[in-house]
Design a protein around this motif. Sequence first.
Motif, mmCIF file in Angstrom:
data_model
loop_
_atom_site.group_PDB
_atom_site.id
_atom_site.type_symbol
_atom_site.label_atom_id
_atom_site.label_comp_id
_atom_site.label_asym_id
_atom_site.label_seq_id
_atom_site.Cartn_x
_atom_site.Cartn_y
_atom_site.Cartn_z
ATOM 1 N N THR A 142 2.074 -21.975 1.285
ATOM 2 C CA THR A 142 1.130 -21.057 0.481
ATOM 3 C C THR A 142 1.544 -19.529 1.021
ATOM 4 O O THR A 142 1.376 -18.548 0.276
ATOM 5 N N ALA A 143 1.844 -19.320 2.292
ATOM 6 C CA ALA A 143 2.225 -18.137 2.475
ATOM 7 C C ALA A 143 3.743 -17.787 2.819
ATOM 8 O O ALA A 143 4.493 -18.732 3.302
ATOM 9 N N ALA A 144 4.195 -16.533 2.626
ATOM 10 C CA ALA A 144 5.563 -16.199 3.177
ATOM 11 C C ALA A 144 5.495 -15.488 4.466
ATOM 12 O O ALA A 144 5.665 -14.686 4.938
ATOM 13 N N ILE B 248 -5.666 -12.651 1.500
ATOM 14 C CA ILE B 248 -5.471 -12.426 0.064
ATOM 15 C C ILE B 248 -6.506 -13.400 -0.772
ATOM 16 O O ILE B 248 -6.547 -14.559 -0.449
ATOM 17 N N ASP C 201 -5.600 -11.902 -6.690
ATOM 18 C CA ASP C 201 -4.667 -11.030 -6.792
ATOM 19 C C ASP C 201 -5.253 -9.709 -6.153
ATOM 20 O O ASP C 201 -4.868 -8.532 -6.378
ATOM 21 N N ASP D 27 2.081 -12.808 7.300
ATOM 22 C CA ASP D 27 2.344 -13.092 5.866
ATOM 23 C C ASP D 27 3.013 -11.984 5.220
ATOM 24 O O ASP D 27 2.392 -10.809 4.896
ATOM 25 N N HIS D 28 4.303 -12.307 4.823
ATOM 26 C CA HIS D 28 5.005 -11.109 4.170
ATOM 27 C C HIS D 28 4.629 -10.774 2.829
ATOM 28 O O HIS D 28 4.974 -9.875 2.345
ATOM 29 N N ARG D 29 3.637 -11.441 2.311
ATOM 30 C CA ARG D 29 3.158 -10.755 1.027
ATOM 31 C C ARG D 29 2.399 -9.665 0.964
ATOM 32 O O ARG D 29 2.508 -8.971 -0.175
ATOM 33 N N ILE D 30 1.804 -9.493 1.995
ATOM 34 C CA ILE D 30 1.072 -8.136 2.141
ATOM 35 C C ILE D 30 1.545 -7.481 3.265
ATOM 36 O O ILE D 30 1.122 -6.057 3.333
#
Length: 425
Positions: free
Chosen positions: A217-219, A275, A278, A395-398
Amino acid sequence: MAEIIVPELAESISEGTIAQWLKKTGEKVEKGDYIAELETDKVNVEIISEHSGVVTQLLKKEGDTVAVGEIIAIVDEDKEKDALVEKEHTSKPDEQVMGEMNAVKVESIAEQNHESVDKFGNRPIASPAARKLAREKGIDLSSVQAQDPLGRIRKHDIEATLIQKDSQHKQQIHSPQPKQAAQNKSAVELFEKPVEVIKMSRRRQTIAKRLVEAQHTAAMLTTFNEVDMTAILDLRKRRKEAFERNNDVKLGFMSFFTKAVIGALKKYPLLNAEIQDDEIIVKKYYDIGIAVAADDGLVVPVVRDADKLGFAGIEKKIAELAEKARNNKLSLSDLQGGTFTITNGGIFGSLMSTPILNAPQVGILGMHKIQLRPVAIDEERMENRPMMYIALSYDHRIVDGKEAVGFLAKVKELLEDPEQLLLEG
């Protein structure tokens, strides 16, 4: 008859595994006594009996999975009363006792006239209420085990038999079918040499599930740096005796790292976030999780408001949580709500690793073994220094690479100049 049920545990926990029974069948239990230990996904909890009496049935075995609200044991509250009556009987004159026993026999004979004969030619003795319930539920009285010392079947004996039959029916439904059992057996037989099959504990299953989920689920990325621990080792050497004498706790490395992490989180707040759909939720508080290795697997108790604690306060809290973890005494509140995690693989000798995120957190710092390595002091000089590799998984998403690298560089800076921790940590 009183039922012992699995109580509400926590919002996210709906079932557990019977780790061990603390009371046995036939054993007396008082209200408030622990009757069983339940292993959940996060912690072990002890189930309390809400009734006094004698344990007549344990409806589940150790290792069985049980759900919240499920009946796991039966306590006969009348047993204590029966014991008191028996005690009174023994204190009465022999003539009175014999008279009462004769009266019981007369009553039993009278009741036998209303009972059917079982396969052995005996007539079960049962109260009218028990006979009525048995007829309604289709229960053969000869198959009911009476708890009464004189063998009389009461209504609660019928109810206990119904519960037992229902439990056996559920077990049959959930037990592996012959085909499944054959498949399991064939899997073991694939090994030509001896093997040992060990069932995963509930906590280990949960750890496995959550680690896989975190990766899916996480990058997740990991960045590395190294810290020269000379200044911290020197400070601990000079101050550890006075620190322990004044605070009744040893000065370890965790307080330095916790303070350094807090200082870096204040500069890079997205690593103290999570997160939700969104949206990014940035925490303005610092509840730092400290990974602790327990017998049943890794747990992460939380040091609340660590930014408001001094070095001694952090060391005491970590020592308290570690002791509770070793003794399976952690509560759910000890484990919930961390904002960032620190894990120390160095205590096991790890030189470098990539820690996995503790979801829903977006950052985790890995500490490692301190090892003497040659370090270039300048263009001409080399020295052996106590060095530690540190790793940040994020987590590279944020969190972008620039922030992650900057965070780790700030941690390094604070650790190599620990006096800054008093100002920035």
